[in-house]
Motif scaffolding. Structure first.
Motif, PDB file in Angstrom:
ATOM      1  N   ARG A  16       0.836  -1.202   0.000  1.00 50.48           N
ATOM      2  CA  ARG A  16       0.000   0.000   0.000  1.00 50.48           C
ATOM      3  C   ARG A  16       0.872   1.254   0.000  1.00 50.48           C
ATOM      4  NH1 ARG A  16      -1.399   3.154   3.935  1.00 50.48           N
ATOM      5  NH2 ARG A  16      -0.716   1.676   5.531  1.00 50.48           N
ATOM      6  N   LEU A  17       1.930   1.246   0.828  1.00 51.54           N
ATOM      7  CA  LEU A  17       2.827   2.392   0.885  1.00 51.54           C
ATOM      8  C   LEU A  17       3.589   2.583  -0.436  1.00 51.54           C
ATOM      9  CD1 LEU A  17       4.272   1.975   4.507  1.00 51.54           C
ATOM     10  CD2 LEU A  17       2.769   3.805   3.708  1.00 51.54           C
ATOM     11  N   ALA A  41      11.472   3.331   4.398  1.00 52.59           N
ATOM     12  CA  ALA A  41      12.858   3.050   4.780  1.00 52.59           C
ATOM     13  C   ALA A  41      12.999   2.889   6.279  1.00 52.59           C
ATOM     14  CB  ALA A  41      13.760   4.184   4.288  1.00 52.59           C
ATOM     15  N   ASP A  42      12.172   3.630   7.041  1.00 52.81           N
ATOM     16  CA  ASP A  42      12.245   3.576   8.496  1.00 52.81           C
ATOM     17  C   ASP A  42      11.557   2.329   9.049  1.00 52.81           C
ATOM     18  OD1 ASP A  42      12.836   4.638  11.090  1.00 52.81           O
ATOM     19  OD2 ASP A  42      10.725   5.177  11.268  1.00 52.81           O
ATOM     20  N   VAL A  43      10.351   2.031   8.519  1.00 56.16           N
ATOM     21  CA  VAL A  43       9.560   0.893   9.028  1.00 56.16           C
ATOM     22  C   VAL A  43      10.031  -0.434   8.419  1.00 56.16           C
ATOM     23  CG1 VAL A  43       7.236  -0.081   9.244  1.00 56.16           C
ATOM     24  CG2 VAL A  43       7.568   2.397   9.403  1.00 56.16           C
ATOM     25  N   TYR A  44      10.409  -0.376   7.143  1.00 58.54           N
ATOM     26  CA  TYR A  44      10.834  -1.599   6.443  1.00 58.54           C
ATOM     27  C   TYR A  44      12.258  -1.400   5.895  1.00 58.54           C
ATOM     28  CZ  TYR A  44       5.769  -2.185   6.535  1.00 58.54           C
ATOM     29  OH  TYR A  44       4.451  -2.276   6.929  1.00 58.54           O
ATOM     30  N   HIS A  51      14.688   3.074   0.278  1.00 61.96           N
ATOM     31  CA  HIS A  51      16.020   3.670   0.078  1.00 61.96           C
ATOM     32  C   HIS A  51      16.212   4.114  -1.371  1.00 61.96           C
ATOM     33  CE1 HIS A  51      16.735   2.115   4.045  1.00 61.96           C
ATOM     34  NE2 HIS A  51      16.582   0.845   3.633  1.00 61.96           N
ATOM     35  N   GLN A  52      15.751   3.243  -2.305  1.00 60.11           N
ATOM     36  CA  GLN A  52      15.869   3.582  -3.729  1.00 60.11           C
ATOM     37  C   GLN A  52      15.054   4.832  -4.061  1.00 60.11           C
ATOM     38  OE1 GLN A  52      17.646   1.683  -6.078  1.00 60.11           O
ATOM     39  NE2 GLN A  52      17.189   3.234  -7.615  1.00 60.11           N
ATOM     40  N   GLY A  53      13.837   4.877  -3.482  1.00 58.76           N
ATOM     41  CA  GLY A  53      12.957   6.025  -3.728  1.00 58.76           C
ATOM     42  C   GLY A  53      13.557   7.333  -3.220  1.00 58.76           C
TER      43      GLY A  53
END
Length: 463
Positions: A16-17, A41-44, A51-53
């Motif tokens: 969803r994110l 990046a923080d939650v997963y 990170h790529q985004g």
């Protein structure tokens, strides 16, 4: 079973994110997309998507330039991305990021080269100013009457004689103009006495002075050649750096150009000129700050350079008066004659020519003999104006000084002769109407003569 449900729930939330971030990016809402990617990046942290985004958004898909400071934070995301990516993905990610870092480094390299070029240009200008200073001091030395032929302050002597003559004339045909001619006459006597005393009673040993002047000139010329060598070396360095600059620019992606206009601007010559002007005008606070901003130089380096350039002895005698030292510094760093100055000379020449024709057709208020003598005085005054002892930091200063002297001398002669002929002199006529008449009549010619004198002096000091 519970663990499987939890994993499925996390996977759905991640999807969803991801979709939310992709939708924001597609809609051009990059700020919102970045916030979602940062959340992922923080939650997963093990998901490469966040990170790529972050990297892609901050670098605009590697098309946006980032400074070294901004890259520090981005490198952390890159390290997390490498950890979370698959083996095949790592190769491509590393290739793209390394290429991007190289592009950004070239921008920083270009910035450093610009600083070096600006610094070298400042060094060149300082050396050139040192050559001007040494030449100027040589000119001053050569006016000190060393060889028995050159006489010092001839122009001042003539001016002193003129003031004495005005006093004598006024004593014969005395009137209230004595209030002017007496103090100026006394000044003229002092000037003539000083001239005679300096040139005929303080000569000292001509042989010793000739030898000392010869040594001074030899050392000064040797120093000038040495500095010219430094100027040539600096010019070579600038040429080499400019080649490096062109080569570096060719390595920077054109997509960066719009973002790095301050680095791409070819303004080294302009910046260096402004900095040198600030240094010469003693603007120490702003100069030091800007020097560190635009170059890699320190003020102490420049001071040491100037001191080394000018470590020459220029005194002919141990008891030489301090005025000579002051004169040596008066002519330093004369400003070039600008296009505006030429235009101004042309305009005021037209004013003077027009005034001359106007005066010819309205001559009834002018006394002919007084005017002829005043006219001759004006011509002599503007021609014998001593630019060495006068004001000459700029062309305008020379004009103002020469014009003031010319109008004063001309008016004084006219009023003295007019009063001797008519036995009367109206204050408004003698001290307002006639000075204004002479001002309009001679201003253009004074400016033209001043232009020749100023340019001659400027060329002589910059040989």
């Amino acid at each position: 079973m519970k663990k499987k449900k939890k994993d499925t729930s996390d996977l759905r939330a991640l999807r969803r994110l991801k979709k939310e971030a992709s939708d924001f990016k597609a809609a051009g809402k990059l700020k919102d997309a970045l916030e979602v990617c940062e959340k992922i990046a923080d939650v997963y942290p093990k998901s490469s998507f966040g990170h790529q985004g972050i990297i892609e958004i901050k670098t605009n898909n590697y098309e946006k330039y980032l400074s070294d400071e901004e890259l520090k934070d981005l490198k952390k995301e890159y390290e997390m991305l490498i950890e979370s990516a698959t083996k095949n993905e790592k190769v491509e990610i590393k290739r793209k990021f390394d290429e991007y870092l190289d592009d950004c480094r070239e921008v920083e390299n270009l910035r450093k080269i610009k600083k070096e070029i600006t610094g070298k240009m400042i060094i060149k200008k300082i050396h050139e100013n040192s050559i001007t200073t040494i030449n100027e001091r040589l000119v001053t030395i050569n006016t000190r009457g060393v060889n028995g032929k050159k006489i010092k302050n001839v122009y001042d002597f003539l001016n002193g004689l003129f003031l004495i003559a005005c006093l004598i004339f006024n004593l014969i045909y005395h009137n209230y103009l004595l209030l002017l001619t007496v103090p100026f006459g006394i000044f003229g006597i002092i000037t003539v006495y000083s001239f005679i005393d300096t040139n005929f009673f303080k000569k000292g040993s001509l042989k010793e002075k000739r030898q000392k002047l010869k040594n001074i000139s030899k050392n000064a010329k040797s120093k000038i050649e040495e500095i010219k060598g430094l100027v040539k070396e600096t010019e070579d360095s600038i040429s080499f750096l400019n080649e490096q600059k062109i080569n570096t620019i060719s390595k920077i992606p054109s997509l960066f150009f719009e973002q790095i206009k301050d680095v791409m601007d070819v303004n080294e010559e302009e910046v260096s000129s402004k900095l040198v002007d600030e240094a010469l005008n003693k603007k120490e606070d702003t100069f030091k700050e800007k020097l560190e901003l635009y170059t890699n130089l320190k003020t102490s380096q420049l001071e040491e350079m100037v001191n080394k350039d000018l470590e020459l002895e220029f005194n002919l005698e141990n008891k030489e008066n301090e005025k000579d030292k002051t004169d040596e510094n008066k002519i330093l760093y004369m400003k070039k004659v600008s296009l505006g100055n030429y235009v101004m000379v042309f305009i005021f020449l037209l004013v003077s020519v027009t005034s001359l024709f106007t005066l010819i057709f309205n001559f009834y208020e002018i006394n002919l003999l007084s005017f002829i003598l005043a006219f001759v005085t004006a011509v002599m005054s503007m021609l014998i104006y001593n630019i060495n002892n006068g004001r000459h930091a700029s062309f305008q200063e020379t004009v103002n000084d020469n014009l003031l002297s010319c109008i004063f001398n001309t008016t004084l002669v006219y009023d003295l002769v007019y009063a001797s002929i008519t036995n009367e002199l109206n204050i408004m006529y003698g001290f307002v109407q006639m000075p204004l008449t002479f001002l309009f009549l001679f201003i253009g010619f004074v400016m033209l003569v001043s232009l020749f004198k100023y340019k001659y002096l400027f060329r002589r000091l910059n040989r």
